[in-house]
Design a protein around this motif. Structure first.
Motif, PDB file in Angstrom:
ATOM      1  N   CYS A   3       0.840  -1.213   0.000  1.00 46.81           N
ATOM      2  CA  CYS A   3       0.000   0.000   0.000  1.00 46.81           C
ATOM      3  C   CYS A   3       0.867   1.252   0.000  1.00 46.81           C
ATOM      4  O   CYS A   3       0.604   2.202  -0.743  1.00 46.81           O
ATOM      5  N   THR A   4       1.890   1.264   0.847  1.00 51.50           N
ATOM      6  CA  THR A   4       2.751   2.434   0.968  1.00 51.50           C
ATOM      7  C   THR A   4       3.576   2.655  -0.292  1.00 51.50           C
ATOM      8  O   THR A   4       3.657   3.783  -0.804  1.00 51.50           O
ATOM      9  N   LEU A   5       4.183   1.596  -0.798  1.00 53.18           N
ATOM     10  CA  LEU A   5       5.081   1.724  -1.953  1.00 53.18           C
ATOM     11  C   LEU A   5       4.338   2.028  -3.251  1.00 53.18           C
ATOM     12  O   LEU A   5       4.793   2.832  -4.056  1.00 53.18           O
ATOM     13  N   CYS A   6       3.190   1.374  -3.438  1.00 54.34           N
ATOM     14  CA  CYS A   6       2.514   1.480  -4.726  1.00 54.34           C
ATOM     15  C   CYS A   6       1.222   2.289  -4.690  1.00 54.34           C
ATOM     16  O   CYS A   6       0.607   2.524  -5.734  1.00 54.34           O
ATOM     17  N   GLY A   7       0.772   2.663  -3.497  1.00 49.93           N
ATOM     18  CA  GLY A   7      -0.451   3.453  -3.395  1.00 49.93           C
ATOM     19  C   GLY A   7      -1.702   2.661  -3.722  1.00 49.93           C
ATOM     20  O   GLY A   7      -2.682   3.235  -4.198  1.00 49.93           O
ATOM     21  N   VAL A   8      -1.686   1.366  -3.495  1.00 54.34           N
ATOM     22  CA  VAL A   8      -2.855   0.532  -3.800  1.00 54.34           C
ATOM     23  C   VAL A   8      -3.763   0.425  -2.593  1.00 54.34           C
ATOM     24  O   VAL A   8      -3.377   0.750  -1.467  1.00 54.34           O
ATOM     25  N   GLU A   9      -4.967  -0.024  -2.830  1.00 54.39           N
ATOM     26  CA  GLU A   9      -5.914  -0.298  -1.755  1.00 54.39           C
ATOM     27  C   GLU A   9      -6.075  -1.804  -1.642  1.00 54.39           C
ATOM     28  O   GLU A   9      -6.283  -2.488  -2.646  1.00 54.39           O
ATOM     29  N   ILE A  10      -6.011  -2.323  -0.417  1.00 51.56           N
ATOM     30  CA  ILE A  10      -6.006  -3.774  -0.193  1.00 51.56           C
ATOM     31  C   ILE A  10      -6.968  -4.116   0.937  1.00 51.56           C
ATOM     32  O   ILE A  10      -7.053  -3.389   1.924  1.00 51.56           O
ATOM     33  N   ALA A  11      -7.657  -5.243   0.775  1.00 54.12           N
ATOM     34  CA  ALA A  11      -8.478  -5.799   1.858  1.00 54.12           C
ATOM     35  C   ALA A  11      -8.147  -7.280   1.967  1.00 54.12           C
ATOM     36  O   ALA A  11      -8.172  -7.999   0.965  1.00 54.12           O
ATOM     37  N   ILE A  12      -7.797  -7.733   3.162  1.00 47.51           N
ATOM     38  CA  ILE A  12      -7.503  -9.142   3.418  1.00 47.51           C
ATOM     39  C   ILE A  12      -8.321  -9.572   4.624  1.00 47.51           C
ATOM     40  O   ILE A  12      -8.313  -8.915   5.664  1.00 47.51           O
ATOM     41  N   ILE A  13      -9.036 -10.685   4.491  1.00 49.94           N
ATOM     42  CA  ILE A  13      -9.785 -11.271   5.603  1.00 49.94           C
ATOM     43  C   ILE A  13      -9.301 -12.706   5.758  1.00 49.94           C
ATOM     44  O   ILE A  13      -9.265 -13.463   4.793  1.00 49.94           O
ATOM     45  N   VAL A  14      -8.932 -13.053   6.994  1.00 51.14           N
ATOM     46  CA  VAL A  14      -8.381 -14.385   7.254  1.00 51.14           C
ATOM     47  C   VAL A  14      -9.126 -14.992   8.437  1.00 51.14           C
ATOM     48  O   VAL A  14      -9.319 -14.345   9.467  1.00 51.14           O
ATOM     49  N   PHE A  15      -9.533 -16.251   8.283  1.00 51.94           N
ATOM     50  CA  PHE A  15     -10.103 -17.010   9.389  1.00 51.94           C
ATOM     51  C   PHE A  15      -9.024 -17.929   9.940  1.00 51.94           C
ATOM     52  O   PHE A  15      -8.414 -18.700   9.201  1.00 51.94           O
ATOM     53  N   SER A  16      -8.794 -17.864  11.248  1.00 51.15           N
ATOM     54  CA  SER A  16      -7.749 -18.686  11.872  1.00 51.15           C
ATOM     55  C   SER A  16      -8.221 -20.129  11.988  1.00 51.15           C
ATOM     56  O   SER A  16      -9.409 -20.413  11.800  1.00 51.15           O
ATOM     57  N   PRO A  17      -7.298 -21.041  12.330  1.00 57.66           N
ATOM     58  CA  PRO A  17      -7.719 -22.432  12.563  1.00 57.66           C
ATOM     59  C   PRO A  17      -8.764 -22.526  13.682  1.00 57.66           C
ATOM     60  O   PRO A  17      -9.571 -23.443  13.710  1.00 57.66           O
ATOM     61  N   ALA A  18      -8.763 -21.558  14.596  1.00 55.97           N
ATOM     62  CA  ALA A  18      -9.745 -21.542  15.686  1.00 55.97           C
ATOM     63  C   ALA A  18     -11.017 -20.797  15.271  1.00 55.97           C
ATOM     64  O   ALA A  18     -11.855 -20.499  16.112  1.00 55.97           O
ATOM     65  N   ARG A  19     -11.141 -20.453  13.996  1.00 58.54           N
ATOM     66  CA  ARG A  19     -12.295 -19.781  13.403  1.00 58.54           C
ATOM     67  C   ARG A  19     -12.467 -18.337  13.854  1.00 58.54           C
ATOM     68  O   ARG A  19     -13.562 -17.781  13.796  1.00 58.54           O
TER      69      ARG A  19
END
Length: 193
Positions: A43-59
């Motif tokens: 995001c900082t280097l390229c000025g992009v917008e990012i969304a990441i959603i992660v579910f852990s092994p414990a949900r």
């Protein structure tokens, strides 16, 4: 010259699911933080917008987003919102799950904090009560000592008190502690104070 033993260093690992549950959780935590760090750098280097959603092994749900996850997902869904689009429907459900998980997590934290505040409040009340009791006992001891010192002044420690030069003298026996405590001295000790 002795040969320096080679260190293990970084080694390649086989990319397969980790079997041990403890190792799985540790690896997830490290890799998740590394992934979020790389996303932030991108995001900082390229000025992009990012969304990441992660579910852990414990949900549990973890997310990273720049500028924020919700606005990016809403923008994504509105772009791909066609009737009967299974990807958009699944994405919408994912966003709703993410929001619900955040609310549940915040509610749990709030409940824990309120419980801790209540415990500290009761502890403070208990300490106040102990302080008041201690002060009351201190005043009682102080009053007893003051009365004792006044009696010593009048009777003296060896029977010679301030009344020795007068014709009228109180009895020359030293009062006992129980007499002092019970005020049975033959005269009104309360009048002295």
């Amino acid at each position: 010259m002795a040969k320096k033993p080679s260190s293990m260093g970084r080694q390649k690992i086989k990319i397969a699911k980790i079997e041990f549950k403890n190792h799985l959780q540790v690896t997830f935590s490290k890799r998740r933080s590394g992934l979020f760090k790389k996303a932030s750098e991108l995001c900082t280097l390229c000025g992009v917008e990012i969304a990441i959603i992660v579910f852990s092994p414990a949900r549990k749900v973890f997310s990273f987003g720049h500028p924020n996850v919700e606005s990016l997902i809403d923008r994504f869904l509105s772009r791909n919102n066609t009737n009967n689009n299974p990807i958009a429907d699944n994405s919408l459900q994912l966003v709703e799950d993410h929001r619900n998980a955040n609310v549940c997590g915040l509610n749990l934290q709030l409940t824990q904090i309120l419980g801790e505040v209540e415990i500290e409040k009761k502890r403070g009340e208990s300490l106040d009560q102990m302080r008041k009791t201690s002060q009351s006992q201190c005043w009682q001891v102080s009053l007893w000592l003051m009365r004792f010192l006044i009696l010593l002044l009048f009777f003296g420690d060896n029977g010679n008190g301030i009344f020795d030069n007068y014709d009228i003298m109180p009895p020359r026996t030293m009062p006992s502690l129980s007499d002092l405590h019970n005020h049975s001295l033959g005269f009104d000790s309360a009048a002295l104070f």
